[in-house]
Design a protein around this motif. Structure first.
Motif, PDB file in Angstrom:
ATOM      1  N   GLU A   1      -2.263  16.600   3.369  1.00 43.65           N
ATOM      2  CA  GLU A   1      -1.117  16.873   4.248  1.00 43.65           C
ATOM      3  C   GLU A   1      -0.050  15.791   4.148  1.00 43.65           C
ATOM      4  OE1 GLU A   1      -2.296  17.700   8.311  1.00 43.65           O
ATOM      5  OE2 GLU A   1      -3.769  19.178   7.662  1.00 43.65           O
ATOM      6  N   GLY A   2      -0.260  14.834   3.254  1.00 42.15           N
ATOM      7  CA  GLY A   2       0.748  13.794   3.044  1.00 42.15           C
ATOM      8  C   GLY A   2       0.553  12.543   3.878  1.00 42.15           C
ATOM      9  N   PHE A   3      -0.559  12.473   4.578  1.00 40.25           N
ATOM     10  CA  PHE A   3      -0.830  11.248   5.340  1.00 40.25           C
ATOM     11  C   PHE A   3      -1.196  10.105   4.393  1.00 40.25           C
ATOM     12  CE2 PHE A   3      -1.332  14.234   8.794  1.00 40.25           C
ATOM     13  CZ  PHE A   3      -1.021  13.510   9.936  1.00 40.25           C
ATOM     14  N   ILE A   4      -0.899   8.891   4.844  1.00 45.31           N
ATOM     15  CA  ILE A   4      -1.381   7.688   4.167  1.00 45.31           C
ATOM     16  C   ILE A   4      -2.604   7.257   4.960  1.00 45.31           C
ATOM     17  CG2 ILE A   4      -0.809   5.318   3.519  1.00 45.31           C
ATOM     18  CD1 ILE A   4       2.155   6.245   3.512  1.00 45.31           C
TER      19      ILE A   4
ATOM     20  N   ALA B   1      -5.793   5.650   1.047  1.00 45.07           N
ATOM     21  CA  ALA B   1      -4.811   4.686   0.535  1.00 45.07           C
ATOM     22  C   ALA B   1      -5.387   3.278   0.513  1.00 45.07           C
ATOM     23  CB  ALA B   1      -3.556   4.718   1.393  1.00 45.07           C
ATOM     24  N   CYS B   2      -6.352   3.028   1.372  1.00 43.49           N
ATOM     25  CA  CYS B   2      -7.124   1.787   1.351  1.00 43.49           C
ATOM     26  C   CYS B   2      -8.454   2.134   1.995  1.00 43.49           C
ATOM     27  CB  CYS B   2      -6.423   0.643   2.093  1.00 43.49           C
ATOM     28  SG  CYS B   2      -6.496   0.729   3.877  1.00 43.49           S
TER      29      CYS B   2
ATOM     30  N   ILE C   1       0.856  -1.187   0.000  1.00 43.80           N
ATOM     31  CA  ILE C   1       0.000   0.000   0.000  1.00 43.80           C
ATOM     32  C   ILE C   1       0.891   1.235   0.000  1.00 43.80           C
ATOM     33  CG2 ILE C   1      -1.842   1.260   1.173  1.00 43.80           C
ATOM     34  CD1 ILE C   1      -2.691  -1.353   2.509  1.00 43.80           C
ATOM     35  N   LYS C   2       0.772   2.040  -1.041  1.00 48.96           N
ATOM     36  CA  LYS C   2       1.598   3.254  -1.186  1.00 48.96           C
ATOM     37  C   LYS C   2       3.083   2.947  -0.969  1.00 48.96           C
ATOM     38  CE  LYS C   2      -1.714   6.549  -1.487  1.00 48.96           C
ATOM     39  NZ  LYS C   2      -1.835   7.637  -2.423  1.00 48.96           N
ATOM     40  N   GLY C   3       3.525   1.852  -1.541  1.00 46.27           N
ATOM     41  CA  GLY C   3       4.939   1.497  -1.462  1.00 46.27           C
ATOM     42  C   GLY C   3       5.352   0.820  -0.167  1.00 46.27           C
ATOM     43  N   ILE C   4       4.432   0.697   0.779  1.00 48.88           N
ATOM     44  CA  ILE C   4       4.757   0.036   2.050  1.00 48.88           C
ATOM     45  C   ILE C   4       4.351  -1.430   1.946  1.00 48.88           C
ATOM     46  CG2 ILE C   4       4.323  -0.011   4.543  1.00 48.88           C
ATOM     47  CD1 ILE C   4       3.536   3.004   4.245  1.00 48.88           C
ATOM     48  N   GLU C   5       5.306  -2.321   2.226  1.00 44.44           N
ATOM     49  CA  GLU C   5       5.048  -3.739   2.072  1.00 44.44           C
ATOM     50  C   GLU C   5       4.585  -4.356   3.383  1.00 44.44           C
ATOM     51  OE1 GLU C   5       7.866  -5.940  -0.485  1.00 44.44           O
ATOM     52  OE2 GLU C   5       7.925  -7.364   1.174  1.00 44.44           O
ATOM     53  N   PHE C   6       3.491  -5.068   3.322  1.00 44.83           N
ATOM     54  CA  PHE C   6       2.955  -5.753   4.503  1.00 44.83           C
ATOM     55  C   PHE C   6       3.146  -7.253   4.299  1.00 44.83           C
ATOM     56  CE2 PHE C   6       0.821  -2.126   6.436  1.00 44.83           C
ATOM     57  CZ  PHE C   6       0.715  -1.249   5.365  1.00 44.83           C
ATOM     58  N   SER C   7       3.909  -7.882   5.164  1.00 45.56           N
ATOM     59  CA  SER C   7       4.139  -9.312   4.987  1.00 45.56           C
ATOM     60  C   SER C   7       2.959 -10.122   5.519  1.00 45.56           C
ATOM     61  CB  SER C   7       5.443  -9.744   5.652  1.00 45.56           C
ATOM     62  OG  SER C   7       5.383  -9.508   7.038  1.00 45.56           O
ATOM     63  N   SER C   8       2.159  -9.505   6.400  1.00 39.71           N
ATOM     64  CA  SER C   8       1.002 -10.221   6.950  1.00 39.71           C
ATOM     65  C   SER C   8      -0.287  -9.554   6.492  1.00 39.71           C
ATOM     66  CB  SER C   8       1.061 -10.206   8.475  1.00 39.71           C
ATOM     67  OG  SER C   8      -0.151 -10.697   9.010  1.00 39.71           O
ATOM     68  N   ARG C   9      -1.269 -10.368   6.209  1.00 37.98           N
ATOM     69  CA  ARG C   9      -2.600  -9.840   5.873  1.00 37.98           C
ATOM     70  C   ARG C   9      -3.517  -9.840   7.090  1.00 37.98           C
ATOM     71  NH1 ARG C   9      -3.531  -9.253   0.373  1.00 37.98           N
ATOM     72  NH2 ARG C   9      -1.698  -9.793  -0.860  1.00 37.98           N
TER      73      ARG C   9
ATOM     74  N   LEU D   1       6.466   7.069  13.604  1.00 33.39           N
ATOM     75  CA  LEU D   1       7.547   7.143  12.629  1.00 33.39           C
ATOM     76  C   LEU D   1       7.041   7.092  11.202  1.00 33.39           C
ATOM     77  CD1 LEU D   1       9.526   4.421  14.515  1.00 33.39           C
ATOM     78  CD2 LEU D   1      10.170   6.826  14.478  1.00 33.39           C
ATOM     79  N   SER D   2       5.724   7.167  11.035  1.00 35.03           N
ATOM     80  CA  SER D   2       5.241   7.053   9.659  1.00 35.03           C
ATOM     81  C   SER D   2       4.048   7.973   9.435  1.00 35.03           C
ATOM     82  CB  SER D   2       4.861   5.603   9.351  1.00 35.03           C
ATOM     83  OG  SER D   2       3.480   5.398   9.531  1.00 35.03           O
ATOM     84  N   ASP D   3       3.666   8.069   8.177  1.00 34.01           N
ATOM     85  CA  ASP D   3       2.548   8.925   7.793  1.00 34.01           C
ATOM     86  C   ASP D   3       1.217   8.175   7.805  1.00 34.01           C
ATOM     87  OD1 ASP D   3       4.169  11.164   7.333  1.00 34.01           O
ATOM     88  OD2 ASP D   3       4.698  10.439   5.336  1.00 34.01           O
ATOM     89  N   MET D   4       1.263   6.897   8.196  1.00 36.48           N
ATOM     90  CA  MET D   4       0.028   6.110   8.152  1.00 36.48           C
ATOM     91  C   MET D   4      -0.891   6.490   9.313  1.00 36.48           C
ATOM     92  SD  MET D   4       1.125   2.226   7.174  1.00 36.48           S
ATOM     93  CE  MET D   4       2.116   1.960   8.630  1.00 36.48           C
TER      94      MET D   4
END
Lengths: 261, 65
Positions: A130-133, A154-155, A12-20, A98-101
């Motif tokens: 404002e750049g948030f995900i 983003a989702c 999602i937006k370049g961020i990889e999630f290994s778990s669903r 530490l993130s925009d999510m």
């Protein structure tokens, strides 16, 4: 198709999630139980809430119990009933983390905790600019899902049922329509009470499931975390494998040729 | 100096956000601070000057869904 799901990363937006399976950190009996449940769930993304530091006592930080090398921290705006409050909590959460999510919640009323979708739409648009995900917690409404996409989400995170209710996926048909309506990931948030609920969400084609109470409130939270992990993996694999169509009448599995007369 | 921190009036010697956190004994890895409704960036904690009557909020992460 890989059979273990390793070729099936959610991005999602370049961020990889290994778990669903995404897991909430509220309501555990202790931080130790939470840490064990997170480990058993196999998750790599956990939701947290932003609250005042208690000045009266020195409390251990929640983050001391979360493996930050492995986990992504997803701050929520739970408890916010207005756009202004949601924006305020989102901005504080971004600064603390530490993130925009942000898992964006604008709640409509205390009894149902259903989202106030009008406020949600407005807050999504502002925060996306404002750049948030932005991951908005929304109703199982395909039209609103589309509007949230247009607002920059983003989702979308439609509820399966009210938060903490454990009622499962009450409207699978709407979830299915949402999946066909939007191109961005769909993550079922709220209502998952047991493993089969999680599997149903994933079999519908959802990209992930977020669970808090369903795990933390179980008699054995660590065992339930493991059950949810397997259910999400099984549901996802089943979706990708392509189930057989449902039919009213039987179709024999064994050949008729060669039967004795 | 008198400040309102997390809804409580306190008397403090600190002149900056960074010094206030030290004075309050707050060293959590992930805190965020708001002064008069505006977020103060972490890198500005040491230089952000507080003044009499400021309303300060100090937050961190707790368990949530």
């Amino acid at each position: 198709m890989g059979r273990d799901g390793t070729d099936d990363k959610l991005i999602i937006k370049g961020i990889e999630f290994s778990s669903r399976l995404w897991v909430g950190t509220g309501k555990y009996r202790s931080n130790e139980e939470m840490a064990m449940a997170l480990e058993a769930s196999g998750t790599d993304v956990v939701t947290v809430s932003v609250r005042r530091v208690d000045l009266g006592r020195v409390a251990g930080s929640l983050l001391n119990h979360i493996d930050l090398k492995k986990m992504k921290i997803l701050p929520n705006t739970a408890g916010c009933y207005t756009v202004e409050d949601a924006l305020r909590y989102a901005r504080l959460g971004r600064e603390a983390g530490l993130s925009d999510m942000v898992k964006l919640e604008v709640i409509g009323d205390e009894k149902t905790l259903f989202p106030d979708v009008i406020g949600l739409l407005e807050a999504t648009e502002i925060l996306a600019k404002e750049g948030f995900i932005v991951f908005p917690y929304t109703n199982d409404d395909p039209i609103m899902a589309k509007r949230l996409v247009d607002a920059g989400a983003a989702c979308v995170m439609p509820l399966g049922a009210p938060i903490g209710s454990g009622l499962g996926i009450r409207n699978p048909y709407n979830i299915k329509i949402i999946l066909e309506t939007v191109k961005i990931p769909v993550v079922v948030d709220a209502g998952v009470g047991t493993a089969s609920d999680a599997a149903i969400a994933m079999e519908l084609g959802c990209d992930a499931v977020l669970i808090n109470t369903g795990i933390a409130g179980a008699s054995d939270a660590v065992a339930m975390a493991s059950a949810m992990k397997h259910a999400v993996m099984a549901g996802r694999l089943s979706y990708r494998a392509g189930r057989i169509p449902k039919k009213l009448y039987a179709t024999a599995s064994s050949p008729l040729e060669g039967m004795l007369l | 100096m008198r400040l309102k921190v997390n809804g409580e009036f306190i008397e403090c010697r600190a002149g900056t956000v960074g010094a206030l956190l030290v004075e309050l004994g707050i060293s959590a890895p992930a805190v965020a601070v708001e002064v008069n409704l505006a977020v103060v960036r972490k890198q500005d904690f040491g230089s952000f000057a507080l003044k009499e009557g400021d309303q300060v909020e100090v937050v961190n992460f707790v368990g949530g869904g």
